[in-house]
Enzyme design. Structure first.
Site, short mmCIF file in Angstrom:
data_model
loop_
_atom_site.label_atom_id
_atom_site.label_comp_id
_atom_site.label_asym_id
_atom_site.label_seq_id
_atom_site.Cartn_x
_atom_site.Cartn_y
_atom_site.Cartn_z
N ARG A 144 -9.76 -3.29 5.07
CA ARG A 144 -9.92 -3.02 6.93
C ARG A 144 -8.90 -1.45 7.17
O ARG A 144 -8.25 -0.82 6.08
CB ARG A 144 -8.84 -4.41 6.57
CG ARG A 144 -9.49 -5.69 6.71
CD ARG A 144 -8.94 -6.93 7.02
NE ARG A 144 -7.78 -6.58 5.92
CZ ARG A 144 -6.72 -7.57 6.14
NH1 ARG A 144 -5.96 -8.99 7.08
NH2 ARG A 144 -5.85 -8.28 5.17
N THR B 270 -5.81 -11.65 2.98
CA THR B 270 -6.62 -10.76 2.24
C THR B 270 -8.13 -12.46 2.23
O THR B 270 -8.52 -11.78 1.56
CB THR B 270 -6.24 -10.53 1.35
OG1 THR B 270 -5.65 -11.63 0.28
CG2 THR B 270 -5.76 -9.59 1.34
N SER C 94 4.13 12.68 1.59
CA SER C 94 4.84 13.01 2.40
C SER C 94 3.64 14.67 2.72
O SER C 94 4.00 14.17 3.95
CB SER C 94 5.24 14.01 1.33
OG SER C 94 6.81 13.24 0.66
N ARG D 237 -5.77 0.28 8.22
CA ARG D 237 -4.27 0.10 8.48
C ARG D 237 -3.85 0.87 9.24
O ARG D 237 -4.39 1.37 9.98
CB ARG D 237 -3.50 0.40 7.21
CG ARG D 237 -4.49 0.16 5.86
CD ARG D 237 -3.74 1.17 4.64
NE ARG D 237 -3.70 0.45 3.54
CZ ARG D 237 -4.49 0.87 2.21
NH1 ARG D 237 -3.76 2.49 2.40
NH2 ARG D 237 -4.92 0.47 1.24
N LYS E 51 1.93 2.13 -5.27
CA LYS E 51 2.82 2.09 -6.41
C LYS E 51 1.94 2.01 -7.46
O LYS E 51 2.06 2.06 -8.44
CB LYS E 51 2.39 0.04 -6.29
CG LYS E 51 3.49 -0.53 -5.14
CD LYS E 51 4.09 -1.43 -5.34
CE LYS E 51 2.49 -2.25 -4.29
NZ LYS E 51 2.51 -2.70 -2.90
N GLY E 52 0.77 1.61 -7.00
CA GLY E 52 -0.84 1.86 -8.43
C GLY E 52 -0.92 3.55 -9.57
O GLY E 52 -0.31 3.19 -10.64
N ALA F 68 -3.33 -8.52 -4.14
CA ALA F 68 -2.87 -6.62 -4.59
C ALA F 68 -4.54 -5.73 -5.31
O ALA F 68 -5.30 -6.12 -5.23
CB ALA F 68 -2.06 -6.18 -5.77
N GLY F 69 -4.08 -4.25 -4.03
CA GLY F 69 -5.28 -3.45 -4.95
C GLY F 69 -4.64 -2.06 -4.87
O GLY F 69 -4.01 -1.62 -4.06
N HIS F 70 -4.49 -2.18 -6.39
CA HIS F 70 -3.41 -0.56 -6.59
C HIS F 70 -4.24 0.22 -7.21
O HIS F 70 -5.14 0.77 -8.84
CB HIS F 70 -2.17 -1.34 -8.01
CG HIS F 70 -1.70 -1.78 -7.51
ND1 HIS F 70 -0.54 -2.90 -8.51
CD2 HIS F 70 -0.84 -2.59 -6.25
CE1 HIS F 70 0.05 -3.70 -7.97
NE2 HIS F 70 -0.33 -3.45 -6.50
N THR G 212 2.99 -12.36 2.55
CA THR G 212 2.25 -13.25 1.47
C THR G 212 3.36 -14.50 0.95
O THR G 212 4.20 -14.42 1.96
CB THR G 212 2.42 -12.83 0.87
OG1 THR G 212 1.48 -13.07 0.07
CG2 THR G 212 4.03 -11.67 -0.07
N VAL H 204 3.36 14.65 -3.21
CA VAL H 204 2.34 15.78 -2.00
C VAL H 204 1.08 15.39 -1.89
O VAL H 204 0.33 16.70 -1.75
CB VAL H 204 3.40 16.95 -1.76
CG1 VAL H 204 4.94 16.45 -1.62
CG2 VAL H 204 3.16 17.50 -2.90
N ASP I 152 0.89 -0.92 -0.09
CA ASP I 152 0.15 -0.17 0.10
C ASP I 152 0.56 1.17 0.01
O ASP I 152 -0.04 2.47 0.60
CB ASP I 152 -1.24 -0.47 1.38
CG ASP I 152 -1.65 -1.12 1.23
OD1 ASP I 152 -2.31 -1.95 -0.06
OD2 ASP I 152 -2.08 -1.72 2.17
N GLN J 3 2.56 -5.82 -3.52
CA GLN J 3 2.57 -6.36 -2.45
C GLN J 3 3.51 -4.41 -1.57
O GLN J 3 4.15 -4.00 -2.48
CB GLN J 3 3.07 -7.56 -1.03
CG GLN J 3 1.24 -8.63 -1.48
CD GLN J 3 1.23 -8.73 -2.76
OE1 GLN J 3 1.87 -9.69 -3.20
NE2 GLN J 3 -0.14 -8.18 -3.16
#
Ligand code: IMO
Ligand code: MG
Length: 429
Positions: free
Chosen positions: A305, A132, A334, A307, A19-20, A42-44, A241, A414, A16, A226
Protein backbone atom coordinates in the site's frame (compact mmCIF):
# COMPACT_ATOMS: atom_id res chain seq x y z
CA UNK A 1 25.63 -1.79 25.64
CA UNK A 2 25.26 -2.81 29.29
CA UNK A 3 26.30 -6.23 30.49
CA UNK A 4 23.50 -8.03 32.28
CA UNK A 5 20.90 -5.84 30.57
CA UNK A 6 18.96 -6.03 27.35
CA UNK A 7 18.91 -3.23 24.83
CA UNK A 8 15.61 -2.47 23.16
CA UNK A 9 15.20 -1.09 19.67
CA UNK A 10 11.81 0.23 18.63
CA UNK A 11 9.90 2.48 16.27
CA UNK A 12 8.77 5.90 17.53
CA UNK A 13 6.25 6.76 14.81
CA UNK A 14 3.60 4.70 12.99
CA UNK A 15 5.92 1.85 11.97
CA UNK A 16 8.21 1.51 8.95
CA UNK A 17 10.92 3.66 10.52
CA UNK A 18 13.66 1.38 9.17
CA UNK A 19 14.03 -0.91 12.19
CA UNK A 20 15.25 -3.86 10.06
CA UNK A 21 18.16 -1.90 8.65
CA UNK A 22 19.28 -0.68 12.03
CA UNK A 23 19.05 -4.13 13.65
CA UNK A 24 21.05 -5.42 10.72
CA UNK A 25 23.80 -2.92 11.43
CA UNK A 26 23.70 -3.44 15.20
CA UNK A 27 23.48 -7.27 15.35
CA UNK A 28 27.22 -7.94 15.03
CA UNK A 29 27.51 -6.41 18.52
CA UNK A 30 24.93 -8.77 20.03
CA UNK A 31 24.77 -12.48 20.81
CA UNK A 32 21.00 -12.71 20.90
CA UNK A 33 18.21 -10.99 18.94
CA UNK A 34 14.66 -11.40 20.26
CA UNK A 35 11.25 -10.39 18.93
CA UNK A 36 8.78 -9.54 21.69
CA UNK A 37 5.49 -8.57 20.05
CA UNK A 38 3.60 -8.35 16.79
CA UNK A 39 3.70 -10.96 14.07
CA UNK A 40 3.49 -11.14 10.29
CA UNK A 41 2.02 -7.62 10.20
CA UNK A 42 5.65 -6.46 10.46
CA UNK A 43 7.84 -6.14 7.40
CA UNK A 44 11.48 -5.57 8.27
CA UNK A 45 13.50 -4.94 5.16
CA UNK A 46 17.19 -5.64 5.32
CA UNK A 47 20.05 -6.56 3.10
CA UNK A 48 22.60 -9.30 3.42
CA UNK A 49 25.44 -9.78 0.95
CA UNK A 50 23.71 -7.66 -1.65
CA UNK A 51 20.40 -9.51 -1.38
CA UNK A 52 17.23 -7.88 -0.07
CA UNK A 53 15.02 -9.72 2.44
CA UNK A 54 11.75 -8.83 4.14
CA UNK A 55 11.39 -10.48 7.54
CA UNK A 56 7.99 -10.71 9.18
CA UNK A 57 8.15 -13.01 12.18
CA UNK A 58 11.78 -14.04 12.24
CA UNK A 59 14.27 -11.86 14.17
CA UNK A 60 16.74 -9.89 12.08
CA UNK A 61 19.76 -11.62 13.63
CA UNK A 62 19.12 -14.73 11.57
CA UNK A 63 21.67 -13.94 8.88
CA UNK A 64 24.65 -14.22 11.13
CA UNK A 65 25.88 -17.53 12.47
CA UNK A 66 26.56 -17.96 16.16
CA UNK A 67 23.60 -15.84 17.26
CA UNK A 68 20.57 -17.02 19.15
CA UNK A 69 17.30 -15.69 17.74
CA UNK A 70 14.24 -15.86 19.93
CA UNK A 71 10.57 -15.49 19.06
CA UNK A 72 9.18 -14.46 22.43
CA UNK A 73 5.87 -15.19 24.15
CA UNK A 74 4.50 -11.78 23.17
CA UNK A 75 4.65 -12.62 19.45
CA UNK A 76 1.75 -14.08 17.45
CA UNK A 77 2.81 -16.65 14.88
CA UNK A 78 1.08 -17.91 11.72
CA UNK A 79 2.58 -21.39 10.99
CA UNK A 80 1.91 -21.26 7.23
CA UNK A 81 3.48 -17.81 6.79
CA UNK A 82 6.31 -18.71 9.15
CA UNK A 83 7.06 -21.82 7.06
CA UNK A 84 7.12 -19.75 3.85
CA UNK A 85 9.44 -17.16 5.37
CA UNK A 86 11.73 -19.76 6.97
CA UNK A 87 11.95 -21.99 3.89
CA UNK A 88 12.87 -19.01 1.70
CA UNK A 89 15.68 -18.19 4.09
CA UNK A 90 16.87 -21.79 4.16
CA UNK A 91 16.81 -21.90 0.36
CA UNK A 92 19.01 -18.83 0.18
CA UNK A 93 21.56 -20.54 2.39
CA UNK A 94 20.66 -19.38 5.89
CA UNK A 95 20.22 -22.39 8.18
CA UNK A 96 17.61 -21.62 10.79
CA UNK A 97 16.86 -24.67 12.84
CA UNK A 98 19.73 -24.28 15.32
CA UNK A 99 19.59 -20.49 15.35
CA UNK A 100 15.92 -19.91 16.02
CA UNK A 101 14.11 -20.70 19.25
CA UNK A 102 10.35 -20.29 19.61
CA UNK A 103 8.55 -19.60 22.87
CA UNK A 104 5.99 -22.20 23.84
CA UNK A 105 3.88 -19.34 25.15
CA UNK A 106 3.66 -17.51 21.80
CA UNK A 107 0.11 -17.57 20.41
CA UNK A 108 -0.84 -19.12 17.07
CA UNK A 109 -2.69 -17.19 14.38
CA UNK A 110 -5.29 -19.59 12.97
CA UNK A 111 -6.74 -19.31 9.45
CA UNK A 112 -10.07 -18.38 11.04
CA UNK A 113 -8.38 -15.50 12.89
CA UNK A 114 -7.57 -14.01 9.49
CA UNK A 115 -11.18 -14.41 8.39
CA UNK A 116 -12.32 -12.78 11.64
CA UNK A 117 -9.90 -9.90 10.93
CA UNK A 118 -11.63 -9.35 7.58
CA UNK A 119 -15.10 -9.73 9.09
CA UNK A 120 -14.44 -7.17 11.84
CA UNK A 121 -13.00 -4.72 9.33
CA UNK A 122 -16.02 -5.17 7.04
CA UNK A 123 -18.37 -4.62 10.01
CA UNK A 124 -16.59 -1.32 10.79
CA UNK A 125 -17.26 -0.06 7.28
CA UNK A 126 -15.77 3.38 6.71
CA UNK A 127 -14.29 3.34 10.24
CA UNK A 128 -12.12 0.34 9.44
CA UNK A 129 -8.63 0.25 10.92
CA UNK A 130 -7.00 -0.71 7.63
CA UNK A 131 -5.30 -3.73 9.17
CA UNK A 132 -2.76 -5.86 7.36
CA UNK A 133 -5.37 -8.67 7.33
CA UNK A 134 -3.01 -11.08 9.06
CA UNK A 135 -5.36 -11.93 11.92
CA UNK A 136 -3.38 -9.95 14.50
CA UNK A 137 -6.33 -8.37 16.35
CA UNK A 138 -8.45 -11.54 16.68
CA UNK A 139 -5.44 -13.59 17.86
CA UNK A 140 -4.52 -11.11 20.60
CA UNK A 141 -8.22 -10.85 21.48
CA UNK A 142 -8.32 -14.62 22.04
CA UNK A 143 -5.14 -14.39 24.10
CA UNK A 144 -6.52 -11.71 26.41
CA UNK A 145 -9.93 -13.38 26.69
CA UNK A 146 -8.13 -16.60 27.65
CA UNK A 147 -9.20 -18.49 24.55
CA UNK A 148 -5.88 -18.66 22.69
CA UNK A 149 -4.01 -21.54 21.12
CA UNK A 150 -0.29 -21.51 21.89
CA UNK A 151 2.86 -23.00 20.37
CA UNK A 152 3.13 -25.30 23.42
CA UNK A 153 -0.28 -26.76 22.53
CA UNK A 154 1.27 -28.27 19.38
CA UNK A 155 2.91 -30.86 21.62
CA UNK A 156 -0.30 -32.32 23.07
CA UNK A 157 -3.78 -33.17 21.66
CA UNK A 158 -3.35 -30.46 19.06
CA UNK A 159 -5.92 -31.56 16.45
CA UNK A 160 -8.62 -31.67 19.11
CA UNK A 161 -7.75 -28.23 20.47
CA UNK A 162 -7.59 -26.79 16.97
CA UNK A 163 -11.04 -28.15 16.10
CA UNK A 164 -12.58 -26.66 19.26
CA UNK A 165 -11.05 -23.23 18.55
CA UNK A 166 -12.14 -23.35 14.93
CA UNK A 167 -15.68 -24.29 15.97
CA UNK A 168 -15.83 -21.28 18.30
CA UNK A 169 -14.57 -19.00 15.51
CA UNK A 170 -17.15 -20.34 13.07
CA UNK A 171 -19.93 -19.49 15.54
CA UNK A 172 -18.53 -15.96 15.89
CA UNK A 173 -18.37 -15.59 12.11
CA UNK A 174 -21.95 -16.84 11.75
CA UNK A 175 -23.04 -14.23 14.31
CA UNK A 176 -21.31 -11.58 12.18
CA UNK A 177 -23.18 -12.86 9.12
CA UNK A 178 -19.92 -13.77 7.37
CA UNK A 179 -20.27 -16.21 4.47
CA UNK A 180 -17.02 -15.95 2.49
CA UNK A 181 -14.88 -18.99 3.30
CA UNK A 182 -13.22 -19.32 -0.06
CA UNK A 183 -9.82 -20.96 0.12
CA UNK A 184 -10.17 -21.91 3.79
CA UNK A 185 -9.62 -25.62 3.18
CA UNK A 186 -6.39 -25.07 1.22
CA UNK A 187 -5.16 -22.55 3.79
CA UNK A 188 -5.85 -25.01 6.60
CA UNK A 189 -3.88 -27.70 4.78
CA UNK A 190 -0.90 -25.40 4.40
CA UNK A 191 -1.31 -24.24 8.00
CA UNK A 192 -1.14 -27.84 9.27
CA UNK A 193 1.97 -28.39 7.12
CA UNK A 194 3.35 -25.32 8.85
CA UNK A 195 2.63 -26.89 12.24
CA UNK A 196 4.49 -30.06 11.22
CA UNK A 197 7.40 -27.93 9.98
CA UNK A 198 7.50 -25.89 13.16
CA UNK A 199 8.04 -29.09 15.17
CA UNK A 200 11.53 -29.26 13.67
CA UNK A 201 12.41 -26.13 15.64
CA UNK A 202 13.36 -25.80 19.26
CA UNK A 203 10.37 -24.80 21.43
CA UNK A 204 11.61 -23.09 24.58
CA UNK A 205 10.52 -21.42 27.77
CA UNK A 206 11.97 -18.21 26.45
CA UNK A 207 11.72 -16.33 29.75
CA UNK A 208 14.02 -18.92 31.35
CA UNK A 209 16.34 -18.92 28.37
CA UNK A 210 16.68 -15.17 28.06
CA UNK A 211 17.31 -14.67 31.76
CA UNK A 212 19.92 -17.43 31.70
CA UNK A 213 21.62 -15.74 28.75
CA UNK A 214 21.55 -12.48 30.70
CA UNK A 215 23.22 -14.14 33.70
CA UNK A 216 25.88 -15.43 31.30
CA UNK A 217 26.52 -11.78 30.32
CA UNK A 218 25.36 -12.32 26.76
CA UNK A 219 24.46 -9.19 24.84
CA UNK A 220 20.79 -9.17 23.96
CA UNK A 221 18.90 -6.95 21.54
CA UNK A 222 15.09 -6.86 21.66
CA UNK A 223 13.71 -5.98 18.23
CA UNK A 224 10.39 -4.15 18.27
CA UNK A 225 7.83 -4.24 15.49
CA UNK A 226 5.35 -1.54 14.42
CA UNK A 227 5.74 1.81 16.19
CA UNK A 228 4.77 3.66 19.35
CA UNK A 229 1.78 5.38 17.74
CA UNK A 230 0.41 1.91 16.91
CA UNK A 231 0.65 0.79 20.57
CA UNK A 232 -2.70 -0.52 21.82
CA UNK A 233 -2.53 1.67 24.96
CA UNK A 234 -0.66 4.79 23.87
CA UNK A 235 -1.16 4.91 20.11
CA UNK A 236 -3.89 6.62 18.10
CA UNK A 237 -6.57 4.23 19.39
CA UNK A 238 -8.58 2.55 17.87
CA UNK A 239 -6.36 2.93 14.79
CA UNK A 240 -3.58 0.86 16.30
CA UNK A 241 -2.30 -2.69 16.34
CA UNK A 242 -3.25 -5.07 19.17
CA UNK A 243 0.02 -5.31 21.09
CA UNK A 244 2.21 -3.14 23.28
CA UNK A 245 4.81 -1.89 20.87
CA UNK A 246 6.50 0.29 23.50
CA UNK A 247 9.54 -0.63 25.58
CA UNK A 248 7.39 -2.18 28.34
CA UNK A 249 6.27 -4.71 25.72
CA UNK A 250 9.79 -6.15 25.75
CA UNK A 251 9.35 -6.96 29.46
CA UNK A 252 5.97 -8.68 29.06
CA UNK A 253 6.81 -10.16 25.65
CA UNK A 254 9.99 -11.88 26.83
CA UNK A 255 9.71 -12.16 30.60
CA UNK A 256 12.39 -9.62 31.49
CA UNK A 257 12.27 -7.43 34.61
CA UNK A 258 12.15 -3.66 33.93
CA UNK A 259 15.41 -3.24 35.86
CA UNK A 260 17.07 -5.40 33.18
CA UNK A 261 16.46 -2.88 30.40
CA UNK A 262 19.60 -0.99 29.37
CA UNK A 263 19.67 1.21 26.28
CA UNK A 264 16.42 2.05 24.54
CA UNK A 265 17.06 2.95 20.91
CA UNK A 266 14.20 4.92 19.38
CA UNK A 267 14.06 4.98 15.60
CA UNK A 268 12.39 7.74 13.63
CA UNK A 269 12.43 8.99 10.10
CA UNK A 270 13.40 12.59 9.29
CA UNK A 271 9.75 12.91 8.26
CA UNK A 272 6.71 10.82 9.09
CA UNK A 273 4.59 8.12 7.41
CA UNK A 274 1.60 5.96 8.24
CA UNK A 275 -0.27 3.12 6.48
CA UNK A 276 -3.90 2.32 7.10
CA UNK A 277 -6.51 4.64 8.58
CA UNK A 278 -6.37 6.98 11.55
CA UNK A 279 -5.30 10.48 12.53
CA UNK A 280 -1.99 11.90 11.29
CA UNK A 281 -1.71 15.61 12.20
CA UNK A 282 1.20 16.49 9.90
CA UNK A 283 -0.02 14.54 6.86
CA UNK A 284 0.62 16.28 3.53
CA UNK A 285 -1.93 15.95 0.75
CA UNK A 286 0.01 18.11 -1.71
CA UNK A 287 2.98 17.75 -4.06
CA UNK A 288 5.41 17.78 -1.12
CA UNK A 289 3.76 14.67 0.32
CA UNK A 290 3.97 12.99 -3.05
CA UNK A 291 7.62 13.96 -3.45
CA UNK A 292 8.46 12.48 -0.05
CA UNK A 293 6.65 9.27 -1.01
CA UNK A 294 8.54 8.99 -4.30
CA UNK A 295 11.97 9.90 -2.97
CA UNK A 296 11.55 7.74 0.14
CA UNK A 297 10.03 4.75 -1.72
CA UNK A 298 7.17 4.85 0.75
CA UNK A 299 5.17 1.80 -0.21
CA UNK A 300 4.29 -0.96 2.27
CA UNK A 301 6.68 -3.92 2.56
CA UNK A 302 3.84 -6.27 3.60
CA UNK A 303 0.82 -5.02 1.67
CA UNK A 304 2.37 -2.81 -1.04
CA UNK A 305 0.00 0.00 0.00
CA UNK A 306 0.97 3.64 -0.56
CA UNK A 307 2.16 5.13 2.70
CA UNK A 308 0.71 8.46 3.78
CA UNK A 309 3.52 11.02 4.18
CA UNK A 310 4.00 14.19 6.21
CA UNK A 311 6.46 16.38 8.11
CA UNK A 312 8.18 15.23 11.27
CA UNK A 313 5.93 15.69 14.31
CA UNK A 314 7.97 16.61 17.38
CA UNK A 315 4.96 16.70 19.73
CA UNK A 316 4.31 13.09 18.81
CA UNK A 317 8.01 12.16 19.04
CA UNK A 318 8.43 13.84 22.42
CA UNK A 319 5.52 11.71 23.66
CA UNK A 320 7.12 8.56 22.21
CA UNK A 321 10.47 9.36 23.82
CA UNK A 322 8.61 9.74 27.14
CA UNK A 323 6.54 6.53 27.12
CA UNK A 324 9.49 4.43 25.99
CA UNK A 325 12.22 6.00 28.10
CA UNK A 326 14.34 6.41 24.96
CA UNK A 327 18.04 6.80 25.75
CA UNK A 328 19.28 7.36 22.20
CA UNK A 329 17.61 8.39 18.96
CA UNK A 330 18.35 7.03 15.51
CA UNK A 331 17.24 9.11 12.54
CA UNK A 332 16.62 7.41 9.19
CA UNK A 333 16.25 8.62 5.62
CA UNK A 334 17.47 12.17 6.17
CA UNK A 335 18.57 12.32 2.52
CA UNK A 336 14.93 12.20 1.37
CA UNK A 337 14.74 15.88 2.37
CA UNK A 338 17.94 16.84 0.48
CA UNK A 339 16.22 18.76 -2.32
CA UNK A 340 13.73 20.78 -0.26
CA UNK A 341 13.93 24.58 -0.10
CA UNK A 342 12.25 24.63 3.32
CA UNK A 343 11.82 21.83 5.82
CA UNK A 344 9.12 21.93 8.45
CA UNK A 345 8.85 20.37 11.89
CA UNK A 346 5.68 20.40 13.97
CA UNK A 347 6.60 21.95 17.34
CA UNK A 348 3.16 22.32 18.95
CA UNK A 349 -0.51 21.48 18.40
CA UNK A 350 -3.29 24.04 18.34
CA UNK A 351 -6.28 22.47 20.11
CA UNK A 352 -9.89 23.07 18.99
CA UNK A 353 -10.32 25.68 21.77
CA UNK A 354 -7.44 27.72 20.31
CA UNK A 355 -4.87 26.89 22.98
CA UNK A 356 -1.45 25.49 22.15
CA UNK A 357 0.20 22.42 23.63
CA UNK A 358 3.42 20.43 23.41
CA UNK A 359 1.81 17.48 25.24
CA UNK A 360 0.10 14.96 23.01
CA UNK A 361 -3.62 15.16 23.90
CA UNK A 362 -6.29 12.42 24.20
CA UNK A 363 -7.45 13.01 20.64
CA UNK A 364 -5.15 14.04 17.83
CA UNK A 365 -7.63 14.00 14.97
CA UNK A 366 -8.73 17.58 15.55
CA UNK A 367 -5.41 19.29 16.31
CA UNK A 368 -3.70 21.77 14.00
CA UNK A 369 0.07 21.42 13.71
CA UNK A 370 2.16 24.51 14.36
CA UNK A 371 5.34 24.40 12.32
CA UNK A 372 8.83 25.76 12.61
CA UNK A 373 10.56 26.30 9.27
CA UNK A 374 14.14 25.28 8.63
CA UNK A 375 16.33 26.29 5.70
CA UNK A 376 16.83 23.28 3.42
CA UNK A 377 20.44 22.09 3.01
CA UNK A 378 20.11 21.43 -0.73
CA UNK A 379 23.01 19.04 -0.81
CA UNK A 380 23.21 15.38 -1.75
CA UNK A 381 23.95 13.96 1.69
CA UNK A 382 24.31 10.40 0.41
CA UNK A 383 27.76 11.53 -0.71
CA UNK A 384 28.81 12.64 2.78
CA UNK A 385 31.64 10.43 3.94
CA UNK A 386 32.12 11.83 7.42
CA UNK A 387 30.11 13.86 9.86
CA UNK A 388 31.98 17.11 9.14
CA UNK A 389 30.67 16.89 5.60
CA UNK A 390 27.11 17.33 6.81
CA UNK A 391 25.82 20.73 5.65
CA UNK A 392 25.45 23.42 8.28
CA UNK A 393 21.68 23.69 7.78
CA UNK A 394 21.33 19.98 8.48
CA UNK A 395 23.39 20.27 11.65
CA UNK A 396 21.12 23.08 12.80
CA UNK A 397 18.08 20.91 12.14
CA UNK A 398 19.60 17.98 14.08
CA UNK A 399 20.61 20.25 16.99
CA UNK A 400 17.07 21.60 17.20
CA UNK A 401 15.57 18.10 17.28
CA UNK A 402 17.98 16.94 19.97
CA UNK A 403 17.25 19.98 22.06
CA UNK A 404 13.49 19.69 21.67
CA UNK A 405 13.44 15.94 22.37
CA UNK A 406 16.09 16.23 25.11
CA UNK A 407 17.74 13.13 23.68
CA UNK A 408 20.89 12.57 21.65
CA UNK A 409 20.59 11.46 18.04
CA UNK A 410 23.32 8.84 18.08
CA UNK A 411 23.01 7.50 14.57
CA UNK A 412 21.98 9.23 11.38
CA UNK A 413 21.27 7.38 8.17
CA UNK A 414 21.61 9.27 4.93
CA UNK A 415 20.87 6.49 2.49
CA UNK A 416 17.27 5.64 1.74
CA UNK A 417 17.56 3.43 -1.33
CA UNK A 418 16.31 -0.03 -0.55
CA UNK A 419 19.01 -1.69 -2.60
CA UNK A 420 22.05 0.03 -1.24
CA UNK A 421 23.77 -1.42 1.75
CA UNK A 422 23.13 0.80 4.73
CA UNK A 423 26.30 -0.27 6.43
CA UNK A 424 28.48 2.55 5.16
CA UNK A 425 25.81 5.16 5.42
CA UNK A 426 24.87 4.84 9.08
CA UNK A 427 27.14 7.13 10.98
CA UNK A 428 27.40 8.57 14.41
CA UNK A 429 27.56 12.30 14.87
P1 IMO B 1 6.59 -2.66 10.85
O1 IMO B 1 7.13 -3.58 11.90
C1 IMO B 1 3.40 0.04 9.59
C2 IMO B 1 -0.71 -0.91 10.93
C3 IMO B 1 -1.70 -1.33 9.87
C4 IMO B 1 -2.99 -0.81 10.50
C5 IMO B 1 -2.76 -1.06 11.99
C6 IMO B 1 -3.40 -2.33 12.50
O2 IMO B 1 6.95 -3.05 9.47
O3 IMO B 1 6.94 -1.24 11.17
P2 IMO B 1 -2.79 -4.92 12.25
O4 IMO B 1 -2.70 -5.78 11.03
O5 IMO B 1 -1.54 -4.85 13.06
O6 IMO B 1 -3.99 -5.24 13.11
O7 IMO B 1 -3.07 -3.43 11.67
O8 IMO B 1 -1.37 -1.12 12.17
N1 IMO B 1 0.55 -1.70 10.95
C7 IMO B 1 1.74 -1.27 10.51
N2 IMO B 1 2.09 -0.11 9.90
N3 IMO B 1 4.34 -0.86 9.88
C8 IMO B 1 4.04 -2.01 10.52
O9 IMO B 1 4.97 -2.87 10.94
C9 IMO B 1 2.67 -2.28 10.82
N4 IMO B 1 2.01 -3.30 11.41
C10 IMO B 1 0.72 -2.93 11.49
O10 IMO B 1 -1.44 -0.71 8.62
O11 IMO B 1 -3.09 0.58 10.31
MG1 MG C 1 6.90 -2.32 7.60
Amino acid sequence: MNTGKVDVLLGLQWGDEGKGKVVDVLTPRYDVVARFQGGPNAGHTLEFEGQKYVLRSIPSGIFQGGKVNIIGNGVVLAPDLFMGEAKDLEKSGHPLKERLHISKKAHLIMPTHRILDRAYEAAKGKDKVGTTGKGIGPTYTDKISRNGLRVGDILCDFEQKYAAHKDRHMKMLAALGWTDFEGLEETEKLWMEGIAYMKEFKFVDSENEINRLLRESKHILCEGAQGTMLDVDFGSYPFVTSSNTICAGACTGLGIGPNKVGNVYGIMKAYCTRVGSGPFPTELFDETGKTIRDLGHEYGAVTGRERRCGWIDLVQLRYSVMVNGVTELIMMKSDVLDSFETIKACVAYELPDGTETKDSPYEIDNVKPIYKDFRGWKKDMTKCKSQDEFPEEFREYVAFLENYLETRIGIISVRSEEHTSELQSLRRI
